[in-house]
Write an enzyme that holds these catalytic residues in place. Structure first.
Site, PDB file in Angstrom:
ATOM      1  N   LYS A  27       0.727  -1.191   0.171  1.00  0.00           N
ATOM      2  CA  LYS A  27      -0.017  -0.090  -0.072  1.00  0.00           C
ATOM      3  C   LYS A  27       0.909   1.117  -0.062  1.00  0.00           C
ATOM      4  O   LYS A  27       0.632   2.257  -0.818  1.00  0.00           O
ATOM      5  CB  LYS A  27      -0.846  -0.007   1.356  1.00  0.00           C
ATOM      6  CG  LYS A  27      -2.246   1.018   1.140  1.00  0.00           C
ATOM      7  CD  LYS A  27      -2.930   0.786   2.389  1.00  0.00           C
ATOM      8  CE  LYS A  27      -3.817  -0.306   2.260  1.00  0.00           C
ATOM      9  NZ  LYS A  27      -4.546  -0.299   3.850  1.00  0.00           N
ATOM     10  N   ARG A  96      -3.003   3.429   8.469  1.00  0.00           N
ATOM     11  CA  ARG A  96      -3.592   2.233   7.667  1.00  0.00           C
ATOM     12  C   ARG A  96      -2.439   1.178   7.850  1.00  0.00           C
ATOM     13  O   ARG A  96      -1.414   1.399   7.407  1.00  0.00           O
ATOM     14  CB  ARG A  96      -3.568   2.650   6.249  1.00  0.00           C
ATOM     15  CG  ARG A  96      -4.581   3.873   6.131  1.00  0.00           C
ATOM     16  CD  ARG A  96      -4.581   4.419   4.688  1.00  0.00           C
ATOM     17  NE  ARG A  96      -5.333   3.640   3.824  1.00  0.00           N
ATOM     18  CZ  ARG A  96      -5.249   3.631   2.519  1.00  0.00           C
ATOM     19  NH1 ARG A  96      -4.532   4.688   1.796  1.00  0.00           N
ATOM     20  NH2 ARG A  96      -6.025   2.858   1.585  1.00  0.00           N
ATOM     21  N   GLY A 105      -8.359  -6.521   3.769  1.00  0.00           N
ATOM     22  CA  GLY A 105      -9.196  -6.614   5.359  1.00  0.00           C
ATOM     23  C   GLY A 105      -8.699  -7.597   6.069  1.00  0.00           C
ATOM     24  O   GLY A 105      -9.303  -7.412   7.324  1.00  0.00           O
ATOM     25  N   MET A 107      -5.755  -6.887   7.999  1.00  0.00           N
ATOM     26  CA  MET A 107      -5.365  -6.239   9.434  1.00  0.00           C
ATOM     27  C   MET A 107      -6.082  -4.801   9.260  1.00  0.00           C
ATOM     28  O   MET A 107      -7.142  -4.686   8.867  1.00  0.00           O
ATOM     29  CB  MET A 107      -3.942  -5.934   8.676  1.00  0.00           C
ATOM     30  CG  MET A 107      -3.044  -7.140   8.842  1.00  0.00           C
ATOM     31  SD  MET A 107      -1.120  -6.679   8.557  1.00  0.00           S
ATOM     32  CE  MET A 107      -1.415  -6.114   6.900  1.00  0.00           C
ATOM     33  N   ARG A 353      -3.631  -1.306  -6.266  1.00  0.00           N
ATOM     34  CA  ARG A 353      -2.853  -2.457  -6.429  1.00  0.00           C
ATOM     35  C   ARG A 353      -3.306  -3.336  -7.279  1.00  0.00           C
ATOM     36  O   ARG A 353      -4.416  -3.330  -7.851  1.00  0.00           O
ATOM     37  CB  ARG A 353      -3.075  -3.224  -4.869  1.00  0.00           C
ATOM     38  CG  ARG A 353      -4.593  -3.799  -4.795  1.00  0.00           C
ATOM     39  CD  ARG A 353      -4.681  -4.389  -3.482  1.00  0.00           C
ATOM     40  NE  ARG A 353      -6.257  -4.508  -3.331  1.00  0.00           N
ATOM     41  CZ  ARG A 353      -6.807  -4.298  -1.961  1.00  0.00           C
ATOM     42  NH1 ARG A 353      -6.065  -4.321  -0.862  1.00  0.00           N
ATOM     43  NH2 ARG A 353      -8.104  -4.479  -2.069  1.00  0.00           N
ATOM     44  N   HIS A 470     -16.043  -7.738   0.978  1.00  0.00           N
ATOM     45  CA  HIS A 470     -14.960  -8.688   1.497  1.00  0.00           C
ATOM     46  C   HIS A 470     -15.346 -10.200   0.908  1.00  0.00           C
ATOM     47  O   HIS A 470     -14.405 -10.734   0.186  1.00  0.00           O
ATOM     48  CB  HIS A 470     -15.124  -8.632   2.948  1.00  0.00           C
ATOM     49  CG  HIS A 470     -14.285  -9.923   3.555  1.00  0.00           C
ATOM     50  ND1 HIS A 470     -14.771 -11.097   3.991  1.00  0.00           N
ATOM     51  CD2 HIS A 470     -13.001  -9.944   3.845  1.00  0.00           C
ATOM     52  CE1 HIS A 470     -13.763 -11.848   4.321  1.00  0.00           C
ATOM     53  NE2 HIS A 470     -12.659 -11.085   4.386  1.00  0.00           N
ATOM     54  N   SER A 780      10.575 -45.505 -19.040  1.00  0.00           N
ATOM     55  CA  SER A 780       9.643 -44.542 -18.435  1.00  0.00           C
ATOM     56  C   SER A 780       9.728 -44.646 -17.212  1.00  0.00           C
ATOM     57  O   SER A 780       9.729 -45.879 -16.646  1.00  0.00           O
ATOM     58  CB  SER A 780       8.324 -44.892 -19.036  1.00  0.00           C
ATOM     59  OG  SER A 780       7.301 -43.999 -18.397  1.00  0.00           O
ATOM     60  N   CYS A 847       5.954 -41.490 -15.978  1.00  0.00           N
ATOM     61  CA  CYS A 847       4.408 -41.850 -16.161  1.00  0.00           C
ATOM     62  C   CYS A 847       3.562 -41.983 -14.481  1.00  0.00           C
ATOM     63  O   CYS A 847       2.724 -42.533 -14.474  1.00  0.00           O
ATOM     64  CB  CYS A 847       4.242 -43.027 -16.836  1.00  0.00           C
ATOM     65  SG  CYS A 847       4.830 -44.558 -16.140  1.00  0.00           S
ATOM     66  N   TYR A 867       9.336 -36.377 -22.570  1.00  0.00           N
ATOM     67  CA  TYR A 867       7.886 -36.519 -22.305  1.00  0.00           C
ATOM     68  C   TYR A 867       7.306 -36.559 -20.904  1.00  0.00           C
ATOM     69  O   TYR A 867       8.212 -37.193 -20.070  1.00  0.00           O
ATOM     70  CB  TYR A 867       7.006 -37.264 -23.121  1.00  0.00           C
ATOM     71  CG  TYR A 867       7.180 -38.900 -22.784  1.00  0.00           C
ATOM     72  CD1 TYR A 867       6.036 -38.968 -21.840  1.00  0.00           C
ATOM     73  CD2 TYR A 867       7.975 -39.911 -23.598  1.00  0.00           C
ATOM     74  CE1 TYR A 867       6.047 -40.793 -21.621  1.00  0.00           C
ATOM     75  CE2 TYR A 867       7.897 -40.955 -23.396  1.00  0.00           C
ATOM     76  CZ  TYR A 867       6.952 -41.635 -22.328  1.00  0.00           C
ATOM     77  OH  TYR A 867       6.951 -42.821 -21.785  1.00  0.00           O
TER      78      TYR A 867
HETATM   79  P1  ADP Z   1      -7.693  -2.228   3.807  1.00  0.00           P
HETATM   80  O1  ADP Z   1      -6.616  -2.888   4.333  1.00  0.00           O
HETATM   81  O2  ADP Z   1      -9.200  -2.669   4.229  1.00  0.00           O
HETATM   82  O3  ADP Z   1      -7.405  -2.060   2.275  1.00  0.00           O
HETATM   83  P2  ADP Z   1      -7.321   0.912   3.973  1.00  0.00           P
HETATM   84  O4  ADP Z   1      -6.211   1.091   4.829  1.00  0.00           O
HETATM   85  O5  ADP Z   1      -7.369   0.849   2.527  1.00  0.00           O
HETATM   86  O6  ADP Z   1      -7.632  -0.620   4.629  1.00  0.00           O
HETATM   87  O7  ADP Z   1      -8.667   1.564   4.634  1.00  0.00           O
HETATM   88  C1  ADP Z   1      -9.835   1.224   4.688  1.00  0.00           C
HETATM   89  C2  ADP Z   1     -10.778   2.329   4.150  1.00  0.00           C
HETATM   90  O8  ADP Z   1     -10.440   3.577   4.660  1.00  0.00           O
HETATM   91  C3  ADP Z   1     -10.500   2.315   2.563  1.00  0.00           C
HETATM   92  O9  ADP Z   1     -12.070   2.217   1.936  1.00  0.00           O
HETATM   93  C4  ADP Z   1      -9.737   3.437   2.327  1.00  0.00           C
HETATM   94  O10 ADP Z   1      -9.963   4.000   1.009  1.00  0.00           O
HETATM   95  C5  ADP Z   1     -10.369   4.401   3.673  1.00  0.00           C
HETATM   96  N1  ADP Z   1      -9.220   5.324   3.874  1.00  0.00           N
HETATM   97  C6  ADP Z   1      -8.187   4.918   4.178  1.00  0.00           C
HETATM   98  N2  ADP Z   1      -7.383   6.170   4.576  1.00  0.00           N
HETATM   99  C7  ADP Z   1      -8.269   7.165   4.092  1.00  0.00           C
HETATM  100  C8  ADP Z   1      -7.971   8.531   4.257  1.00  0.00           C
HETATM  101  N3  ADP Z   1      -6.816   9.219   4.376  1.00  0.00           N
HETATM  102  N4  ADP Z   1      -9.023   9.307   3.649  1.00  0.00           N
HETATM  103  C9  ADP Z   1     -10.053   8.853   3.484  1.00  0.00           C
HETATM  104  N5  ADP Z   1     -10.419   7.456   3.404  1.00  0.00           N
HETATM  105  C10 ADP Z   1      -9.386   6.886   3.798  1.00  0.00           C
HETATM  106 MG    MG Z   2      -7.651  -0.734   1.097  1.00  0.00          MG
END
Ligand code: ADP
Ligand code: MG
Ligand code: MG
Length: 888
Positions: A27, A96, A105, A107, A353, A470, A780, A847, A867
């Site tokens: 990220k 984040r 999702g 962490m 990503r 999810h 074989s 085989c 083969y």
């Molecule tokens: P995940 O691991 O679930 O992708 P994220 O870190 O991407 O977690 O964050 C979860 C949600 O919060 C995502 O929808 C992301 O876009 C939103 N988000 C994260 N940081 C910000 C921010 N600085 N401003 C607005 N929304 C945010």
């Molecule tokens: Mg995210």
């Protein structure tokens, strides 16, 4: 100077880049990359994964980190012209997680960090939007209580569920449906209710100090790396536990500031089908997690049939987003999964990503980039994973069943179809799966806690959530059939039942899901296998593999139907045709028993003659179906007692037909009983003690070949002598075959093509391969028996100790699945070198089951096999493996 732990980014400029995902996590690295591409990304910084590793090891932060974080916060402050903790003009940030390999999702993330009873005044004054302000605050309190106070301290209080209940109750009292229907005053009340409840239940105070919030969140993100569900996910996905996560701290942008604000998720191609269209979902007046968590069903970004599509409602923003997605896809040269937020008509990108996709989509997308000359064939092959191919083999509904009327429809999160018994609880799903049930997991929505249950299910059905929820994301990654957002289902977890259009379904009732239409049927359907030969993408893929591989791919096939199937799967020959399987048909087995138990040679020959006639027919059909390719036919291999009768009435019939006593038959049977049949009277030993069997089988093969020759159909029979351990054994059998051939050639006044080879499945055979190669046209490797005889492990009994062996690292893996390269592989190498040293043209193949295992194929390719042969459904995988290993 202390080490650099922090990497800054802002639109137009970043210290990191996408190449640094080891250090920054995926990220963080991509936020830096987007910033460098001048894409609008809120400013922020990434704390490196090194810090996570340090924190895990010493349970404290490395010296100097605090100072670096403080000065990085200043960087955001100056970009945003706001101050963290300021009452008048507060900066809010998100904290984040983000590992090197994305684990959607799994962490934690905390949003709106920096809000407290004081800073909230500033936000209020600036935005004059009470609803937004208190909505943001209650979200922070909720997330913080859940992620930081409860989960990261391992309190297991389920505080989030309590807080959601409080909110639901409020909505109910006010007769409101959606969260955003609540007023500013309501949200204000909720903040107070939440804080009180947290106080009572956790005996902890929600921290007012923004820096305490910040460090609490950083701590929680690092700790979430070792949270149960993250560990579980890593285990399933085979991601190393040592990588660690980065932490991204980033200025908040708000999608919940009213109707000119929004949040969404988009894919640069359709991740369910691979189609080249910009695809996504959005929610007006919402914050990040709302789309993914499935609490509201989002709208499409581009679908003219839908009133709420973004293209229509915010055309300028859509245009900008579309431009950015093109830039990103062209930059990464792969399908991207984007997160965006619109704050008062200004677009921000929050994440990109490589998007998760299912097998069919993966192949289509990779072909798109290849055909547009954006990636090389090598990169193309790298992008196709073995399980992508496996997914193409998924069953679908029959044409007839597709016309049935479904009971409901949800969003088609793909792929294929699934049929199973419904279960409403992930624990229970796993439990029943372990007992052999086929399961459809039915949930309101799924969360990362459910992954083990989803893994155990054939299909997943959710009542809420969209195509980027999810459930959809995880199912897509695993190639599991999934339907989401089916509003017609009302689930009652307590009574383990659900209602679909007034009909109640209970646990273990059957449902069938069609993951590509979203239709749900209340019946158990017979799903049908896909027709790969009509799948253009699959054919292109095989074609590319074919151009890149050296190994010839054959199939293990024992019947005409298997031969036809194998050929349709692109097998270029049969590497193992086991003759004994033809013996088991009811009419034949009786004759085979008589052949074995006959009291004299005369009667024995009579049975043999009858067997000859049906074996001739079988070989004729198989050789014809595989024409013009080679078919390796193995002479009779298993110990004879496998064919013998064990029921009294069967024994009686035989005795009557031969006009002998039952006890004589029984004596004969017990004579054939061995204490260790695996190493007993089997393989070529049978043909040596009963030469008439070898004569009969080679006659059948060569007569079939003669017949085909007369019909102008090319065929290439290869007669394989099993379980050869000495050159004398081989010569003994080869002489019989050559004599049969000479006789037939004379009889028909022609020359029938055939070759003779040895199946190498004993260590001794490997050592004397040079002697064998002087007489054999091919060898074989029967790697199942070779593994068995090299290790001295019985394949049928290894399961009693294998788990312990793996746990104690005595074996790395099951040697019957992936070849033991160090030992068995070494024997194979010796054999090949010896064989080729005396006979350069000798054909070399394998085989055993290992012929369908990618890692083993890599080895066979390296040591220059001609083969490999595997079961028909492994052929596409073998193609891919043979091509991948060649382009390394
Ligand atoms: P995940 O691991 O679930 O992708 P994220 O870190 O991407 O977690 O964050 C979860 C949600 O919060 C995502 O929808 C992301 O876009 C939103 N988000 C994260 N940081 C910000 C921010 N600085 N401003 C607005 N929304 C945010
Ligand atoms: Mg995210
Ligand atoms: Mg064998």
């Amino acid at each position: 100077m202390t080490k650099k732990f922090i990497y800054l980014f802002k639109q137009g400029n970043a210290e990191g880049s996408s190449k640094m995902s080891n250090l920054l996590g995926g990220k963080g690295a991509n936020l830096a990359e987007m910033s460098n591409l001048n894409i609008p990304v809120p400013p922020g910084f990434t704390i490196s994964t090194d810090v996570c590793t340090y924190f895990m090891k010493y349970n404290k932060y490395p010296p100097g980190l605090k100072t670096q974080v403080n000065s990085a916060i200043k960087h955001i402050e100056s970009q945003m012209q706001q101050r963290f903790g300021s009452i008048r003009n507060p900066l809010l940030v998100s904290v984040r997680s983000g590992g090197q390999i994305s684990m959607p999702g799994m962490m934690e993330t905390v949003l709106n960090v920096g809000l407290n009873d004081k800073t909230i005044q500033g936000l209020m004054a600036k935005t004059k939007n009470k609803k937004f302000t208190f909505d943001s605050y209650r979200r922070l309190i909720m997330m913080y209580a859940d992620v930081v106070m409860d989960k990261s301290n391992n309190l297991k209080c389920d505080i989030r569920i309590d807080l959601e209940k409080i909110m639901s109750l409020m909505k109910k009292e006010k007769k409101l449906i959606d969260d955003y229907d609540l007023s500013g005053e309501d949200f204000n009340d909720l903040c107070l209710l939440f804080k009180n409840h947290i106080n009572q239940k956790l005996n902890l105070q929600f921290p007012e100090d923004p820096y305490e919030q910040l460090w609490g969140s950083i701590d929680a993100v690092f700790k979430s790396w070792n949270g149960t569900r993250a560990m579980e996910y890593r285990k399933i996905e085979q991601i190393s536990d040592n990588l660690g996560t980065g932490v991204n701290i980033q200025a908040m942008v708000f999608g919940n500031m009213g109707n000119n604000s929004a949040t969404g998720v988009a894919f640069t191609k359709n991740p369910s089908t691979g189609e080249n269209i910009f695809f996504g979902e959005w929610l007006p007046n919402a914050q990040g997690e709302d789309v993914v968590s499935g609490i509201r069903t989002p709208y499409p970004i581009d679908n003219s049939n839908h009133k709420q599509n973004l293209k229509k409602i915010m055309p300028d923003i859509y245009k900008e987003l579309d431009k950015i997605q093109t830039i990103l896809e062209n930059h990464y040269l792969d399908m991207q999964d984007l997160e965006f937020t619109i704050q008062e008509n200004k677009l921000w990108l929050l994440q990109t990503r490589n998007g998760k996709r299912n097998g069919p989509a993966a192949i289509k997308i990779a072909l798109y980039f290849l055909n547009n000359k954006k990636i090389s064939e090598k990169l193309f092959l790298d992008r196709i994973r073995y399980n992508h191919i496996t997914e193409l083999l998924y069953p679908t509904l029959s044409e007839k069943d597709k016309k049935m009327i479904p009971v409901a429809q949800g969003l088609p999160a793909g792929p294929g179809s699934a049929c199973g018994q419904i279960v409403f609880d992930p624990e229970r799903a796993k439990e029943l799966y372990d007992k052999g049930h086929q399961i459809i997991l039915v949930r309101e929505e799924t969360s990362p806690e459910d992954v083990h249950g989803m893994f155990a299910s054939s299909g997943v059905l959710t009542a809420r959530g969209g195509m980027t929820s999810h459930a959809a994301l995880i199912a897509r990654g695993w190639g599991k059939c999934c339907i989401v957002g089916c509003r017609e289902i009302e689930i009652n977890y307590q009574s383990k039942s659900c209602v679909i259009n007034n009909i109640t379904y209970r646990e273990l009732d059957w449902l069938t899901l069609n993951g590509s239409t979203g239709y749900i049927y209340n019946k158990k359907f017979n799903l049908i296998a896909p027709n790969l030969n009509k799948n253009k993408d699959f054919l292109s893929l095989i074609n590319i593999c074919d151009n890149n591989k050296k190994l010839e791919i054959r199939a293990n096939a024992d019947s005409k139907n298997d031969a036809i199937l194998s050929k349709s799967m692109n097998a270029k020959g049969i590497g193992l045709c086991r003759t004994e399987h033809m013996f088991f048909e009811p009419k034949r087995i009786h004759e085979v028993r008589k052949m074995i138990l006959a009291p004299n040679l005369n009667l024995k020959q009579k049975s043999i003659d009858r067997i000859l006639s049906f074996q001739t027919k079988d070989f004729y059909e198989i050789l014809k179906a595989m024409s013009p390719y080679s078919v390796t036919i193995r002479l009779l291999d298993p110990p004879l007692h496998e064919f013998l009768p064990d029921k009294e009435d069967q024994i009686k019939i035989i005795a009557e037909e031969f006009n002998i006593n039952i006890s004589d038959v029984n004596n004969q049977i017990s004579n054939l009983t061995e204490s260790n049949p695996m190493l007993g009277h089997r393989g070529c030993r049978l043909g040596i003690t009963s030469p008439e069997i070898t004569t009969m089988q080679s006659t059948a093969i060569l007569k079939s070949a003669y017949k085909l020759k007369n019909e102008n159909i090319d065929c290439a029979p290869e007669i394989m002598i099993p379980l050869v351990g000495s050159i004398e054994e081989f010569i003994n059998q080869k002489n019989i075959i050559d004599k049969v051939a000479a006789d037939l050639n004379q009889k028909y006044n022609t020359i029938i093509n055939y070759s003779v080879g040895a199946m190498i499945e004993l260590p001794r055979a490997c050592i004397i391969a040079d002697q064998i190669a002087q007489y054999a046209d091919f060898i074989s490797f029967g790697t199942n028996d070779l593994t068995q005889t090299s290790f001295g492990f019985s394949r049928d009994d290894i399961s009693t100790f294998l788990p312990q062996y793996i746990k104690k690292s005595i074996l790395e893996h099951d040697p019957f699945v992936t070849l033991d390269i160090k030992g068995v592989g070494e024997l194979i190498k010796i054999a090949i070198n010896k064989a080729r040293s005396v006979n350069q043209n000798i054909k070399i193949g394998i085989c055993g089951e290992h012929g369908g295992d990618p890692k083993s194929i890599e080895f066979f390719n390296k040591i220059k096999f001609d083969y490999i042969s595997c079961s028909p459904f492994r052929i596409p995988i073998a193609y891919l493996a043979a091509a991948k290993t060649n382009t390394i």
